[in-house]
Design a protein around this motif. Structure first.
Motif, short mmCIF file in Angstrom:
data_model
loop_
_atom_site.label_atom_id
_atom_site.label_comp_id
_atom_site.label_asym_id
_atom_site.label_seq_id
_atom_site.Cartn_x
_atom_site.Cartn_y
_atom_site.Cartn_z
N TYR A 35 0.83 -1.20 0.00
CA TYR A 35 0.00 0.00 0.00
C TYR A 35 0.87 1.25 0.00
O TYR A 35 1.89 1.32 0.69
CB TYR A 35 -0.91 0.02 1.23
CG TYR A 35 -2.09 -0.90 1.12
CD1 TYR A 35 -3.30 -0.46 0.60
CD2 TYR A 35 -1.99 -2.23 1.52
CE1 TYR A 35 -4.38 -1.32 0.49
CE2 TYR A 35 -3.06 -3.09 1.41
CZ TYR A 35 -4.25 -2.63 0.90
OH TYR A 35 -5.32 -3.47 0.78
N SER A 36 0.45 2.24 -0.77
CA SER A 36 1.16 3.52 -0.80
C SER A 36 0.57 4.43 0.27
O SER A 36 -0.48 4.13 0.86
CB SER A 36 0.99 4.17 -2.17
OG SER A 36 -0.37 4.57 -2.36
N LYS A 37 1.22 5.57 0.50
CA LYS A 37 0.68 6.55 1.44
C LYS A 37 -0.70 7.02 0.97
O LYS A 37 -1.60 7.23 1.78
CB LYS A 37 1.62 7.75 1.57
CG LYS A 37 2.87 7.45 2.34
CD LYS A 37 3.73 8.69 2.48
CE LYS A 37 4.99 8.37 3.25
NZ LYS A 37 5.84 9.54 3.43
N GLU A 38 -0.88 7.16 -0.32
CA GLU A 38 -2.16 7.58 -0.87
C GLU A 38 -3.25 6.53 -0.61
O GLU A 38 -4.38 6.87 -0.25
CB GLU A 38 -2.05 7.84 -2.37
CG GLU A 38 -3.34 8.35 -3.00
CD GLU A 38 -3.16 8.63 -4.48
OE1 GLU A 38 -4.07 8.29 -5.24
OE2 GLU A 38 -2.11 9.18 -4.87
N ASP A 39 -2.89 5.25 -0.77
CA ASP A 39 -3.84 4.17 -0.49
C ASP A 39 -4.30 4.23 0.97
O ASP A 39 -5.49 4.11 1.27
CB ASP A 39 -3.20 2.79 -0.74
CG ASP A 39 -2.88 2.53 -2.19
OD1 ASP A 39 -3.55 3.10 -3.07
OD2 ASP A 39 -1.94 1.73 -2.44
N ALA B 54 -4.17 6.81 2.99
CA ALA B 54 -4.95 8.04 3.21
C ALA B 54 -6.40 7.83 2.78
O ALA B 54 -7.33 8.27 3.46
CB ALA B 54 -4.33 9.21 2.45
N ASN B 55 -6.60 7.14 1.67
CA ASN B 55 -7.97 6.86 1.20
C ASN B 55 -8.69 5.93 2.17
O ASN B 55 -9.90 6.10 2.41
CB ASN B 55 -7.96 6.27 -0.20
CG ASN B 55 -7.59 7.30 -1.26
OD1 ASN B 55 -7.87 8.49 -1.09
ND2 ASN B 55 -6.97 6.85 -2.33
N MET B 56 -7.98 4.96 2.73
CA MET B 56 -8.60 4.08 3.71
C MET B 56 -8.97 4.84 4.98
O MET B 56 -10.01 4.58 5.58
CB MET B 56 -7.66 2.92 4.04
CG MET B 56 -7.48 1.94 2.90
SD MET B 56 -6.15 0.73 3.18
CE MET B 56 -6.84 -0.24 4.51
N LEU B 57 -8.14 5.79 5.37
CA LEU B 57 -8.42 6.59 6.56
C LEU B 57 -9.68 7.43 6.38
O LEU B 57 -10.40 7.70 7.35
CB LEU B 57 -7.23 7.50 6.91
CG LEU B 57 -6.04 6.80 7.55
CD1 LEU B 57 -4.84 7.74 7.58
CD2 LEU B 57 -6.39 6.32 8.95
#
Length: 92
Positions: free
Chosen positions: A80-84, A86-89
């Motif tokens: 998972y990337s930081k963007e992934d 962030a979207n989960m958060l």
């Protein structure tokens, strides 16, 4: 649908006394509590949501995860990337 773990804050003062900060009174009738670091709690919530959505990219590629690795490292190991994350958060 996101899964939410009921939580409150346990604060320790200089003398070592603990105070429960629970504005929603979720724990008003509870006699015992478990303290979990806030970043670990968020990680646990994200893991549960990922499992419920069957959203993990590849558990098989993890291989053996050392017990000394922090729980939050699973997302990086799963690709998972930081963007992934962030979207989960946002789902929380």
């Amino acid at each position: 649908m996101a899964y939410k773990i009921d939580n409150a804050i346990v604060k320790k003062d200089i003398a070592g006394n603990l105070t429960l900060i629970d504005p929603d009174n979720v724990f008003e009738d509870e006699d015992a509590f478990i303290a979990v670091k806030s970043d670990d709690l968020i990680t646990i919530q994200l893991l549960i949501n990922g499992i419920l959505k069957n959203d993990f990219k590849s558990w098989r590629e993890l291989g053996v995860v050392p017990e000394t690795d922090p729980l939050k490292s699973l997302f990086v190991r799963l690709g998972y990337s930081k963007e992934d994350i962030a979207n989960m958060l946002k789902d929380l």
